[in-house]
Design a protein around this motif. Structure first.
Motif, PDB file in Angstrom:
ATOM      1  N   MET A   1      11.652 -36.972 -33.013  1.00  0.00           N
ATOM      2  CA  MET A   1      13.058 -36.708 -32.712  1.00  0.00           C
ATOM      3  C   MET A   1      14.004 -37.424 -33.670  1.00  0.00           C
ATOM      4  O   MET A   1      15.191 -37.570 -33.391  1.00  0.00           O
ATOM      5  CB  MET A   1      13.350 -37.108 -31.261  1.00  0.00           C
ATOM      6  CG  MET A   1      12.641 -36.230 -30.245  1.00  0.00           C
ATOM      7  SD  MET A   1      12.741 -36.851 -28.554  1.00  0.00           S
ATOM      8  CE  MET A   1      11.188 -37.740 -28.420  1.00  0.00           C
TER       9      MET A   1
ATOM     10  N   ALA B   1       4.602 -32.954 -27.260  1.00  0.00           N
ATOM     11  CA  ALA B   1       5.656 -33.387 -26.326  1.00  0.00           C
ATOM     12  C   ALA B   1       6.948 -33.720 -27.063  1.00  0.00           C
ATOM     13  O   ALA B   1       8.037 -33.261 -26.691  1.00  0.00           O
ATOM     14  CB  ALA B   1       5.171 -34.595 -25.522  1.00  0.00           C
ATOM     15  N   GLY B   2       6.841 -34.532 -28.123  1.00  0.00           N
ATOM     16  CA  GLY B   2       8.034 -34.907 -28.874  1.00  0.00           C
ATOM     17  C   GLY B   2       8.683 -33.717 -29.552  1.00  0.00           C
ATOM     18  O   GLY B   2       9.919 -33.576 -29.545  1.00  0.00           O
ATOM     19  N   SER B   3       7.868 -32.829 -30.117  1.00  0.00           N
ATOM     20  CA  SER B   3       8.398 -31.653 -30.799  1.00  0.00           C
ATOM     21  C   SER B   3       9.060 -30.695 -29.820  1.00  0.00           C
ATOM     22  O   SER B   3      10.096 -30.093 -30.132  1.00  0.00           O
ATOM     23  CB  SER B   3       7.279 -30.923 -31.553  1.00  0.00           C
ATOM     24  OG  SER B   3       6.727 -31.737 -32.560  1.00  0.00           O
ATOM     25  N   LEU B   4       8.474 -30.548 -28.635  1.00  0.00           N
ATOM     26  CA  LEU B   4       9.036 -29.644 -27.635  1.00  0.00           C
ATOM     27  C   LEU B   4      10.430 -30.103 -27.208  1.00  0.00           C
ATOM     28  O   LEU B   4      11.351 -29.288 -27.057  1.00  0.00           O
ATOM     29  CB  LEU B   4       8.118 -29.549 -26.422  1.00  0.00           C
ATOM     30  CG  LEU B   4       8.595 -28.632 -25.285  1.00  0.00           C
ATOM     31  CD1 LEU B   4       8.758 -27.198 -25.788  1.00  0.00           C
ATOM     32  CD2 LEU B   4       7.621 -28.687 -24.113  1.00  0.00           C
ATOM     33  N   ILE B   5      10.598 -31.417 -27.035  1.00  0.00           N
ATOM     34  CA  ILE B   5      11.918 -31.947 -26.651  1.00  0.00           C
ATOM     35  C   ILE B   5      12.942 -31.680 -27.756  1.00  0.00           C
ATOM     36  O   ILE B   5      14.035 -31.158 -27.511  1.00  0.00           O
ATOM     37  CB  ILE B   5      11.820 -33.452 -26.349  1.00  0.00           C
ATOM     38  CG1 ILE B   5      10.976 -33.689 -25.102  1.00  0.00           C
ATOM     39  CG2 ILE B   5      13.214 -34.058 -26.169  1.00  0.00           C
ATOM     40  CD1 ILE B   5      10.659 -35.144 -24.831  1.00  0.00           C
ATOM     41  N   TRP B   6      12.571 -32.064 -28.996  1.00  0.00           N
ATOM     42  CA  TRP B   6      13.470 -31.880 -30.145  1.00  0.00           C
ATOM     43  C   TRP B   6      13.798 -30.406 -30.344  1.00  0.00           C
ATOM     44  O   TRP B   6      14.958 -30.017 -30.483  1.00  0.00           O
ATOM     45  CB  TRP B   6      12.819 -32.468 -31.387  1.00  0.00           C
ATOM     46  CG  TRP B   6      13.577 -32.259 -32.661  1.00  0.00           C
ATOM     47  CD1 TRP B   6      13.365 -31.275 -33.582  1.00  0.00           C
ATOM     48  CD2 TRP B   6      14.655 -33.047 -33.177  1.00  0.00           C
ATOM     49  NE1 TRP B   6      14.240 -31.405 -34.637  1.00  0.00           N
ATOM     50  CE2 TRP B   6      15.043 -32.484 -34.413  1.00  0.00           C
ATOM     51  CE3 TRP B   6      15.328 -34.174 -32.718  1.00  0.00           C
ATOM     52  CZ2 TRP B   6      16.075 -33.017 -35.185  1.00  0.00           C
ATOM     53  CZ3 TRP B   6      16.355 -34.711 -33.498  1.00  0.00           C
ATOM     54  CH2 TRP B   6      16.717 -34.137 -34.708  1.00  0.00           C
ATOM     55  N   ASN B   7      12.767 -29.564 -30.336  1.00  0.00           N
ATOM     56  CA  ASN B   7      12.972 -28.139 -30.567  1.00  0.00           C
ATOM     57  C   ASN B   7      13.821 -27.504 -29.466  1.00  0.00           C
ATOM     58  O   ASN B   7      14.681 -26.661 -29.746  1.00  0.00           O
ATOM     59  CB  ASN B   7      11.627 -27.412 -30.650  1.00  0.00           C
ATOM     60  CG  ASN B   7      10.823 -27.824 -31.870  1.00  0.00           C
ATOM     61  OD1 ASN B   7      11.273 -28.623 -32.686  1.00  0.00           O
ATOM     62  ND2 ASN B   7       9.620 -27.305 -31.994  1.00  0.00           N
ATOM     63  N   SER B   8      13.574 -27.899 -28.223  1.00  0.00           N
ATOM     64  CA  SER B   8      14.303 -27.298 -27.099  1.00  0.00           C
ATOM     65  C   SER B   8      15.802 -27.538 -27.210  1.00  0.00           C
ATOM     66  O   SER B   8      16.605 -26.644 -26.924  1.00  0.00           O
ATOM     67  CB  SER B   8      13.775 -27.850 -25.773  1.00  0.00           C
ATOM     68  OG  SER B   8      12.423 -27.492 -25.572  1.00  0.00           O
ATOM     69  N   ILE B   9      16.178 -28.750 -27.620  1.00  0.00           N
ATOM     70  CA  ILE B   9      17.601 -29.086 -27.731  1.00  0.00           C
ATOM     71  C   ILE B   9      18.300 -28.124 -28.691  1.00  0.00           C
ATOM     72  O   ILE B   9      19.344 -27.538 -28.376  1.00  0.00           O
ATOM     73  CB  ILE B   9      17.777 -30.545 -28.201  1.00  0.00           C
ATOM     74  CG1 ILE B   9      17.296 -31.508 -27.112  1.00  0.00           C
ATOM     75  CG2 ILE B   9      19.244 -30.824 -28.564  1.00  0.00           C
ATOM     76  CD1 ILE B   9      17.224 -32.952 -27.562  1.00  0.00           C
TER      77      ILE B   9
ATOM     78  N   THR C   1       7.396 -24.788 -31.481  1.00  0.00           N
ATOM     79  CA  THR C   1       6.576 -25.965 -31.176  1.00  0.00           C
ATOM     80  C   THR C   1       5.207 -25.846 -31.834  1.00  0.00           C
ATOM     81  O   THR C   1       4.684 -26.823 -32.382  1.00  0.00           O
ATOM     82  CB  THR C   1       6.422 -26.139 -29.651  1.00  0.00           C
ATOM     83  OG1 THR C   1       7.724 -26.287 -29.066  1.00  0.00           O
ATOM     84  CG2 THR C   1       5.596 -27.373 -29.323  1.00  0.00           C
TER      85      THR C   1
END
Length: 235
Positions: free
Chosen positions: A137, A165-173, A80
């Motif tokens: 995303m 926030a957007g990067s954390l969601i994308w990266n987490s997946i 992130t």
């Protein structure tokens, strides 16, 4: 080194000595040498050079974490941070360009009217927050969306929060997928590749539609005006 050997064994049958495999070898080697910050460096480069696939880097970070090179939390944190760093670099490219330089650049391009540029800029002023957040995303756009944010001088605090926030969601997946799939991490790449192709096809269709509409508009402007015939009243 054990992670790199496992990676090569996992990709030998499906990928051979492809460019993606060589890039994956490099990314894993980087992560093994300098740890989780290597994942940050790799994902920052992906933001700066969109052809590099985050859909490969992120599962690899999870895969490397599953091998014990660093923790899952470190993988999520550093990827992130890498995304934020890469996004900020492009944000400042946009700030350096500015509105006036951007208008001049687009003014030189064929089929582009400055009125259209103003409309896009107005749309971004109204919807920039959503564009930056959700753009993180979407393949390709997740990197490029930082440039108009810089051009319009989006508040840096807002840009940072939305990007994180957007990067954390994308990266987490993708990191979690790589972590739990282990040596089968490359399965994620197949589904991500389909999603990316859908996005590319959609963009191509939208560009084609835009060109058709512009050509029709220009053609209608070039048509000579038809003389109007007034009916004569016969007494």
């Amino acid at each position: 080194m054990t992670t790199l050997i496992a990676l090569q064994a996992a990709t030998a049958d499906s990928s051979g000595d492809s460019l993606i495999t060589r890039f994956a070898d490099w990314a894993v080697g980087l992560m093994e040498i300098i740890g989780a910050p290597g994942a940050a460096l790799a994902i920052a480069m992906e933001n700066l050079f969109p052809p590099l696939p985050s859909e490969v880097i992120l599962p690899l970070a999870g895969f490397t974490a599953s091998r014990g090179s660093f923790s899952l939390f470190e993988a999520l944190l550093w990827t992130t941070l890498g995304s934020i760093f890469g996004a900020y670099a492009l944000y400042w490219v946009g700030r350096a360009l500015g509105r006036e330089r951007t208008r001049k650049i687009f003014g030189w391009l064929p089929m582009v009217d400055l009125d259209d540029v103003d409309k896009v800029e107005g749309w971004f002023d109204r919807n920039g927050s959503k564009a930056v957040f959700f753009g993180r995303m979407i393949p390709i756009f997740r990197s490029l969306i930082s440039i108009p944010a810089g051009i319009t001088k989006m508040n840096q605090g807002k840009f940072l929060g939305l990007t994180a926030a957007g990067s954390l969601i994308w990266n987490s997946i993708f990191v979690l997928a790589g972590f739990y799939l282990g040596e089968n991490w490359h399965i994620v790449e197949t589904y991500a590749d389909v999603f990316q192709k859908i996005v590319i096809v959609a963009v191509v269709l939208l560009v084609a539609l835009w060109l058709v509409l512009k050509l029709r508009k220009r053609k209608s402007k070039d048509l000579p005006l038809q003389p109007e015939y007034e009916s004569e009243n016969v007494d």
